[in-house]
Motif scaffolding. Structure first.
Motif, mmCIF file in Angstrom:
data_model
loop_
_atom_site.group_PDB
_atom_site.id
_atom_site.type_symbol
_atom_site.label_atom_id
_atom_site.label_comp_id
_atom_site.label_asym_id
_atom_site.label_seq_id
_atom_site.Cartn_x
_atom_site.Cartn_y
_atom_site.Cartn_z
ATOM 1 N N PHE A 32 5.353 19.254 8.814
ATOM 2 C CA PHE A 32 4.613 18.431 7.861
ATOM 3 C C PHE A 32 3.138 18.377 8.265
ATOM 4 O O PHE A 32 2.802 18.257 9.442
ATOM 5 N N ASP A 33 2.288 18.441 7.242
ATOM 6 C CA ASP A 33 0.839 18.278 7.404
ATOM 7 C C ASP A 33 0.350 17.547 6.159
ATOM 8 O O ASP A 33 -0.179 18.157 5.235
ATOM 9 N N PRO A 34 0.547 16.218 6.104
ATOM 10 C CA PRO A 34 0.325 15.463 4.868
ATOM 11 C C PRO A 34 -1.112 15.542 4.354
ATOM 12 O O PRO A 34 -2.056 15.664 5.124
ATOM 13 N N HIS A 35 -1.248 15.438 3.021
ATOM 14 C CA HIS A 35 -2.587 15.397 2.420
ATOM 15 C C HIS A 35 -3.327 14.131 2.833
ATOM 16 O O HIS A 35 -4.554 14.133 2.949
ATOM 17 N N ARG A 36 -2.585 13.046 3.025
ATOM 18 C CA ARG A 36 -3.157 11.782 3.478
ATOM 19 C C ARG A 36 -2.465 11.406 4.779
ATOM 20 O O ARG A 36 -1.243 11.448 4.886
ATOM 21 N N ARG A 37 -3.257 11.038 5.786
ATOM 22 C CA ARG A 37 -2.698 10.775 7.115
ATOM 23 C C ARG A 37 -2.930 9.319 7.488
ATOM 24 O O ARG A 37 -4.007 8.768 7.275
ATOM 25 N N GLY A 38 -1.911 8.704 8.086
ATOM 26 C CA GLY A 38 -2.033 7.337 8.557
ATOM 27 C C GLY A 38 -2.575 7.302 9.973
ATOM 28 O O GLY A 38 -2.119 8.054 10.838
ATOM 29 N N VAL A 39 -3.547 6.428 10.234
ATOM 30 C CA VAL A 39 -4.105 6.257 11.576
ATOM 31 C C VAL A 39 -4.402 4.775 11.800
ATOM 32 O O VAL A 39 -4.591 4.003 10.850
ATOM 33 N N PHE A 40 -4.442 4.393 13.078
ATOM 34 C CA PHE A 40 -4.900 3.063 13.474
ATOM 35 C C PHE A 40 -6.246 3.212 14.179
ATOM 36 O O PHE A 40 -6.420 4.124 14.993
ATOM 37 N N PRO A 41 -7.184 2.334 13.919
ATOM 38 C CA PRO A 41 -8.387 2.289 14.761
ATOM 39 C C PRO A 41 -7.962 1.895 16.180
ATOM 40 O O PRO A 41 -7.320 0.854 16.367
ATOM 41 N N VAL A 42 -8.273 2.711 17.153
ATOM 42 C CA VAL A 42 -7.834 2.447 18.531
ATOM 43 C C VAL A 42 -8.415 1.126 19.023
ATOM 44 O O VAL A 42 -9.610 0.869 18.901
ATOM 45 N N GLY A 43 -7.544 0.287 19.563
ATOM 46 C CA GLY A 43 -7.973 -0.997 20.095
ATOM 47 C C GLY A 43 -8.194 -2.065 19.052
ATOM 48 O O GLY A 43 -8.646 -3.162 19.381
ATOM 49 N N ALA A 44 -7.851 -1.775 17.794
ATOM 50 C CA ALA A 44 -8.150 -2.743 16.735
ATOM 51 C C ALA A 44 -6.964 -2.953 15.804
ATOM 52 O O ALA A 44 -7.142 -3.183 14.602
ATOM 53 N N VAL A 45 -5.746 -2.868 16.331
ATOM 54 C CA VAL A 45 -4.582 -3.219 15.525
ATOM 55 C C VAL A 45 -4.679 -4.705 15.178
ATOM 56 O O VAL A 45 -4.990 -5.538 16.031
ATOM 57 N N ARG A 46 -4.422 -5.031 13.922
ATOM 58 C CA ARG A 46 -4.625 -6.391 13.435
ATOM 59 C C ARG A 46 -3.369 -7.241 13.660
ATOM 60 O O ARG A 46 -2.262 -6.826 13.335
ATOM 61 N N ASP A 157 -2.520 8.300 15.831
ATOM 62 C CA ASP A 157 -1.920 8.883 14.630
ATOM 63 C C ASP A 157 -0.592 8.194 14.324
ATOM 64 O O ASP A 157 0.279 8.101 15.188
ATOM 65 N N THR A 158 -0.419 7.729 13.086
ATOM 66 C CA THR A 158 0.853 7.137 12.667
ATOM 67 C C THR A 158 1.600 8.036 11.686
ATOM 68 O O THR A 158 2.605 7.617 11.116
ATOM 69 N N GLN A 159 1.094 9.251 11.458
ATOM 70 C CA GLN A 159 1.681 10.212 10.524
ATOM 71 C C GLN A 159 1.565 9.709 9.085
ATOM 72 O O GLN A 159 0.660 10.074 8.373
ATOM 73 N N PHE A 160 2.499 8.882 8.645
ATOM 74 C CA PHE A 160 2.434 8.302 7.305
ATOM 75 C C PHE A 160 2.066 6.824 7.408
ATOM 76 O O PHE A 160 2.329 6.177 8.423
ATOM 77 N N LEU A 161 1.470 6.283 6.359
ATOM 78 C CA LEU A 161 1.084 4.876 6.349
ATOM 79 C C LEU A 161 2.082 4.083 5.518
ATOM 80 O O LEU A 161 2.225 4.306 4.319
ATOM 81 N N THR A 162 2.780 3.156 6.151
ATOM 82 C CA THR A 162 3.721 2.280 5.475
ATOM 83 C C THR A 162 3.049 0.927 5.197
ATOM 84 O O THR A 162 2.025 0.607 5.813
ATOM 85 N N PRO A 163 3.602 0.117 4.300
ATOM 86 C CA PRO A 163 3.046 -1.222 4.080
ATOM 87 C C PRO A 163 2.991 -2.041 5.368
ATOM 88 O O PRO A 163 2.050 -2.811 5.591
ATOM 89 N N HIS A 164 4.003 -1.878 6.225
ATOM 90 C CA HIS A 164 4.035 -2.586 7.506
ATOM 91 C C HIS A 164 2.841 -2.197 8.373
ATOM 92 O O HIS A 164 2.150 -3.069 8.938
ATOM 93 N N LEU A 165 2.551 -0.902 8.471
ATOM 94 C CA LEU A 165 1.424 -0.436 9.276
ATOM 95 C C LEU A 165 0.093 -0.844 8.642
ATOM 96 O O LEU A 165 -0.854 -1.210 9.347
ATOM 97 N N ARG A 166 0.028 -0.800 7.322
ATOM 98 C CA ARG A 166 -1.206 -1.207 6.641
ATOM 99 C C ARG A 166 -1.524 -2.671 6.914
ATOM 100 O O ARG A 166 -2.686 -3.052 7.101
ATOM 101 N N SER A 167 -0.489 -3.513 6.953
ATOM 102 C CA SER A 167 -0.700 -4.940 7.176
ATOM 103 C C SER A 167 -1.275 -5.221 8.558
ATOM 104 O O SER A 167 -1.861 -6.287 8.781
#
Length: 211
Positions: A32-46, A157-167
């Motif tokens: 898999f190499d998604p068109h849109r990739r989920g990531v977290f800003p390092v050190g800034a998980v909310r 890298d979170t691969q895909f972005l879920t509602p849980h990760l977005r929150s």
């Protein structure tokens, strides 16, 4: 895809591609190499206000690479999973080689959740996480983000972005933007497998400054 080696897997990660199986029973892996990739800003998980309160109540602790295989097994122990036996074996080998790591979270001495992923240079590829108690995986994300920042990582890298990760502060970026960040990250030197994880009180102080 059969006979994938750990070296081939790391090469794939370095090029922005990752494998998944259709199910635990499927012997095949797919890239898999998604068109849109989920990531977290390092050190800034909310962390939400309620999550910060839960952390402040106490009883939480985290461990680095205490039992890597157990965390992988816990992540795969669900009705639908993409982690099959070949992938579990590859992650085990990468862990022994220093390229795969896990953070395990406990509450009052009992397993509460965890996360594992693959590392290459300054990039951490989060593979999966699990909750065995309320907020277990969220706490694992907080500790992981803190540790990545301390150890000099620049890509979570979170691969895909879920509602849980977005929150919790996860964002989506384009494939092109991800590959640009990846090329820079893999050239860096960072070591996830060393260092001491902060205690719950110290982690609480960190996240109250960034959330």
């Amino acid at each position: 895809m059969r006979g994938l080696t750990p070296g081939q897997l790391l090469t794939a990660y370095a090029h922005g591609v990752f494998p998944m199986a259709e199910s635990a029973d499927s012997p095949e892996l797919h890239w898999f190499d998604p068109h849109r990739r989920g990531v977290f800003p390092v050190g800034a998980v909310r962390a939400s206000r309620s999550l910060r309160r839960d952390l402040r109540r106490g009883g939480w602790s985290a461990y680095l690479n205490r039992d890597f295989d157990a965390v992988v097994a816990a992540c795969a122990d669900r009705d639908v999973t993409w982690i099959n036996a070949p992938l579990s074996a590859l992650y085990h080998t990468l862990h022994k080689a220093g390229h795969a790591h896990a953070i395990e979270v406990h509450r009052d001495g009992q397993f509460a959740g965890g996360i594992f992923g693959v590392t290459l240079g300054g990039a951490f590829f989060g593979e999966s996480m699990v909750s065995a108690q309320t907020n277990g995986s969220k706490m694992a994300l907080l500790w992981t983000s803190s540790h990545l920042a301390r150890r000099g990582f620049v890509l979570f890298d979170t691969q895909f972005l879920t509602p849980h990760l977005r929150s919790m502060g996860g964002v989506e970026i384009t494939r092109q933007a991800y590959h640009q960040q990846l090329r820079k990250a893999v050239r860096l030197r960072a070591d996830f497998g060393v260092g001491t994880l902060p205690g719950a009180d110290q982690l609480w102080q960190e996240i109250t400054q960034t959330s």
